[in-house]
Scaffold this motif. Sequence first.
Motif, PDB file in Angstrom:
ATOM      1  N   ALA A   5     -12.725   9.261   7.589  1.00 25.98           N
ATOM      2  CA  ALA A   5     -13.764   9.212   6.528  1.00 25.98           C
ATOM      3  C   ALA A   5     -12.911   8.752   5.157  1.00 25.98           C
ATOM      4  O   ALA A   5     -13.149   7.841   4.304  1.00 25.98           O
ATOM      5  CB  ALA A   5     -14.626  10.290   6.058  1.00 25.98           C
ATOM      6  N   GLU A   6     -11.924   9.549   4.796  1.00 29.69           N
ATOM      7  CA  GLU A   6     -10.972   9.370   3.655  1.00 29.69           C
ATOM      8  C   GLU A   6     -10.327   7.778   3.867  1.00 29.69           C
ATOM      9  O   GLU A   6     -10.174   7.341   2.764  1.00 29.69           O
ATOM     10  CB  GLU A   6      -9.904  10.383   3.849  1.00 29.69           C
ATOM     11  CG  GLU A   6      -8.913  10.094   2.468  1.00 29.69           C
ATOM     12  CD  GLU A   6      -9.553  10.212   1.081  1.00 29.69           C
ATOM     13  OE1 GLU A   6      -8.909   9.593   0.261  1.00 29.69           O
ATOM     14  OE2 GLU A   6     -10.897  10.650   0.819  1.00 29.69           O
ATOM     15  N   SER A   7      -9.917   7.606   5.090  1.00 26.75           N
ATOM     16  CA  SER A   7      -9.412   6.118   5.138  1.00 26.75           C
ATOM     17  C   SER A   7     -10.275   4.957   4.748  1.00 26.75           C
ATOM     18  O   SER A   7      -9.968   4.201   4.036  1.00 26.75           O
ATOM     19  CB  SER A   7      -8.789   5.920   6.624  1.00 26.75           C
ATOM     20  OG  SER A   7      -8.125   4.725   6.726  1.00 26.75           O
ATOM     21  N   ALA A  15       3.820   5.832   2.377  1.00 26.47           N
ATOM     22  CA  ALA A  15       4.427   7.321   2.313  1.00 26.47           C
ATOM     23  C   ALA A  15       3.989   8.026   3.359  1.00 26.47           C
ATOM     24  O   ALA A  15       4.627   8.909   4.114  1.00 26.47           O
ATOM     25  CB  ALA A  15       3.994   8.008   0.969  1.00 26.47           C
ATOM     26  N   PHE A  16       2.636   8.026   3.792  1.00 24.94           N
ATOM     27  CA  PHE A  16       2.119   8.782   4.946  1.00 24.94           C
ATOM     28  C   PHE A  16       2.645   8.409   6.229  1.00 24.94           C
ATOM     29  O   PHE A  16       2.900   9.121   7.132  1.00 24.94           O
ATOM     30  CB  PHE A  16       0.426   8.758   4.764  1.00 24.94           C
ATOM     31  CG  PHE A  16      -0.017   9.251   5.971  1.00 24.94           C
ATOM     32  CD1 PHE A  16      -0.369  10.909   6.076  1.00 24.94           C
ATOM     33  CD2 PHE A  16      -0.668   8.595   7.011  1.00 24.94           C
ATOM     34  CE1 PHE A  16      -0.811  11.236   7.432  1.00 24.94           C
ATOM     35  CE2 PHE A  16      -1.182   9.281   8.250  1.00 24.94           C
ATOM     36  CZ  PHE A  16      -1.313  10.486   8.295  1.00 24.94           C
ATOM     37  N   ASP A  69       0.851  -1.026  -0.177  1.00 29.13           N
ATOM     38  CA  ASP A  69      -0.116  -0.043  -0.020  1.00 29.13           C
ATOM     39  C   ASP A  69       0.904   1.311  -0.066  1.00 29.13           C
ATOM     40  O   ASP A  69       1.283   1.820   1.156  1.00 29.13           O
ATOM     41  CB  ASP A  69      -1.066  -0.008   1.281  1.00 29.13           C
ATOM     42  CG  ASP A  69      -1.808   1.086   1.250  1.00 29.13           C
ATOM     43  OD1 ASP A  69      -1.780   1.988   0.321  1.00 29.13           O
ATOM     44  OD2 ASP A  69      -2.709   1.044   2.210  1.00 29.13           O
ATOM     45  N   LEU A  70       1.429   1.614  -1.315  1.00 27.19           N
ATOM     46  CA  LEU A  70       2.488   2.618  -1.263  1.00 27.19           C
ATOM     47  C   LEU A  70       1.951   3.933  -0.819  1.00 27.19           C
ATOM     48  O   LEU A  70       2.806   4.537  -0.168  1.00 27.19           O
ATOM     49  CB  LEU A  70       2.744   2.739  -2.676  1.00 27.19           C
ATOM     50  CG  LEU A  70       3.649   1.473  -3.270  1.00 27.19           C
ATOM     51  CD1 LEU A  70       3.939   1.657  -4.549  1.00 27.19           C
ATOM     52  CD2 LEU A  70       4.730   0.977  -2.390  1.00 27.19           C
ATOM     53  N   PRO A  71       0.685   4.558  -0.818  1.00 29.53           N
ATOM     54  CA  PRO A  71       0.194   5.853  -0.439  1.00 29.53           C
ATOM     55  C   PRO A  71       0.420   5.715   1.001  1.00 29.53           C
ATOM     56  O   PRO A  71       0.545   6.747   1.541  1.00 29.53           O
ATOM     57  CB  PRO A  71      -1.268   5.984  -0.932  1.00 29.53           C
ATOM     58  CG  PRO A  71      -1.122   5.034  -2.183  1.00 29.53           C
ATOM     59  CD  PRO A  71      -0.447   4.132  -1.993  1.00 29.53           C
ATOM     60  N   TYR A  72       0.027   4.649   1.818  1.00 29.55           N
ATOM     61  CA  TYR A  72      -0.050   4.591   3.110  1.00 29.55           C
ATOM     62  C   TYR A  72       1.287   4.536   3.594  1.00 29.55           C
ATOM     63  O   TYR A  72       1.760   4.950   4.680  1.00 29.55           O
ATOM     64  CB  TYR A  72      -0.865   3.326   3.742  1.00 29.55           C
ATOM     65  CG  TYR A  72      -0.569   3.211   5.206  1.00 29.55           C
ATOM     66  CD1 TYR A  72      -1.187   4.132   6.042  1.00 29.55           C
ATOM     67  CD2 TYR A  72       0.074   2.322   5.612  1.00 29.55           C
ATOM     68  CE1 TYR A  72      -0.979   4.176   7.300  1.00 29.55           C
ATOM     69  CE2 TYR A  72       0.507   2.445   7.105  1.00 29.55           C
ATOM     70  CZ  TYR A  72      -0.078   3.072   7.913  1.00 29.55           C
ATOM     71  OH  TYR A  72       0.155   3.183   9.464  1.00 29.55           O
ATOM     72  N   TRP A 105       6.441  16.835  11.466  1.00 30.44           N
ATOM     73  CA  TRP A 105       5.035  16.544  11.078  1.00 30.44           C
ATOM     74  C   TRP A 105       4.175  16.334  12.508  1.00 30.44           C
ATOM     75  O   TRP A 105       3.201  17.299  12.575  1.00 30.44           O
ATOM     76  CB  TRP A 105       4.710  15.377  10.423  1.00 30.44           C
ATOM     77  CG  TRP A 105       3.224  15.372   9.743  1.00 30.44           C
ATOM     78  CD1 TRP A 105       2.944  15.649   8.851  1.00 30.44           C
ATOM     79  CD2 TRP A 105       2.218  14.703  10.448  1.00 30.44           C
ATOM     80  NE1 TRP A 105       1.661  15.339   8.521  1.00 30.44           N
ATOM     81  CE2 TRP A 105       1.145  14.899   9.774  1.00 30.44           C
ATOM     82  CE3 TRP A 105       2.022  14.009  11.997  1.00 30.44           C
ATOM     83  CZ2 TRP A 105      -0.013  14.435  10.187  1.00 30.44           C
ATOM     84  CZ3 TRP A 105       0.712  13.702  12.277  1.00 30.44           C
ATOM     85  CH2 TRP A 105      -0.275  13.919  11.412  1.00 30.44           C
ATOM     86  N   GLN A 106       4.756  15.705  13.300  1.00 27.76           N
ATOM     87  CA  GLN A 106       4.152  15.724  14.811  1.00 27.76           C
ATOM     88  C   GLN A 106       3.879  16.921  15.546  1.00 27.76           C
ATOM     89  O   GLN A 106       2.938  17.360  16.112  1.00 27.76           O
ATOM     90  CB  GLN A 106       4.425  14.731  15.665  1.00 27.76           C
ATOM     91  CG  GLN A 106       4.497  13.163  14.881  1.00 27.76           C
ATOM     92  CD  GLN A 106       4.948  12.183  15.703  1.00 27.76           C
ATOM     93  OE1 GLN A 106       5.158  12.248  16.989  1.00 27.76           O
ATOM     94  NE2 GLN A 106       4.982  10.844  15.034  1.00 27.76           N
ATOM     95  N   ARG A 107       5.110  17.647  15.373  1.00 23.15           N
ATOM     96  CA  ARG A 107       5.041  18.926  16.090  1.00 23.15           C
ATOM     97  C   ARG A 107       3.935  20.119  15.566  1.00 23.15           C
ATOM     98  O   ARG A 107       3.155  20.707  16.146  1.00 23.15           O
ATOM     99  CB  ARG A 107       6.423  19.901  15.933  1.00 23.15           C
ATOM    100  CG  ARG A 107       7.416  19.173  17.061  1.00 23.15           C
ATOM    101  CD  ARG A 107       8.548  20.135  17.272  1.00 23.15           C
ATOM    102  NE  ARG A 107       9.274  20.323  15.979  1.00 23.15           N
ATOM    103  CZ  ARG A 107      10.482  19.435  15.391  1.00 23.15           C
ATOM    104  NH1 ARG A 107      10.371  18.635  16.263  1.00 23.15           N
ATOM    105  NH2 ARG A 107      10.950  19.851  14.478  1.00 23.15           N
TER     106      ARG A 107
END
Length: 241
Positions: free
Chosen positions: A158-160, A127-128, A122-125, A137-139
């Motif tokens: 919802a998108e997931s 990457a995310f 699942d390449l998009p996941y 990103w977390q900050r």
Amino acid sequence: MTTLFISDLHLDASRPHITRLFVEFVRNEAVNASALYILGDLFEAWIGDDAEDETADAVASALANLHERGVPCFYLHGNRDFLLGDAYARRARMTLLPDPSEVEVEGERIVISHGDALCIDDLPYVAFRALSRTPAWQRAFLSRTVAERVDFARRARAESERYTRSLEEQITDVNPEAVRAQFAMHNVRRLIHGHTHRPAIHASEMSDNASGERIVLGDWYEQGSVLRVGTEGLLLQKLLH
């Protein structure tokens, strides 16, 4: 004594009966165990330790009491609650572990993982996941207001769900090569993970042509899955019927 492994509870205010089931499980069974391991996605979403949440309060109270009774609880981050931090872990008296981790149970070294890092097709996941685990990103996310984070989590969920429905099943399952790599890296014969919501015990081919064992924990949406490991072996069962 028995060591307990659970994963993918997805606790949320919209499903109070599952929170009650978890609290009862902790009070009635986990209290007699040698240890409890939670392999991620304890919560449906986690937007930061500073967000007030009655479900999180109930869970922290139950787990802190478990600790006071002498039973340690160990926790791996999932893909839904990877922002759960030290502050909440201290409240719940949980020990945070890296993913993956090696643990010793009944004299055997075992690798435990949430499992999402094994779903490399699942390449998009992928990457995310890499992006969202970075400190920057977390900050940035945690600097938003609680209301903004709640809205982000709602839209992301919802998108997931939409995205997952569009994928073929094998893309959302673990990759066999990634599994073999874990066996080889840690030199173990057994791997326990969750994430895929497909509870089963699989024989897995290893790099040395030997056979390992991959145990997949189920979710608590409908299955209420728990793995019990003791002197007489292991048992993967449902709590819900």
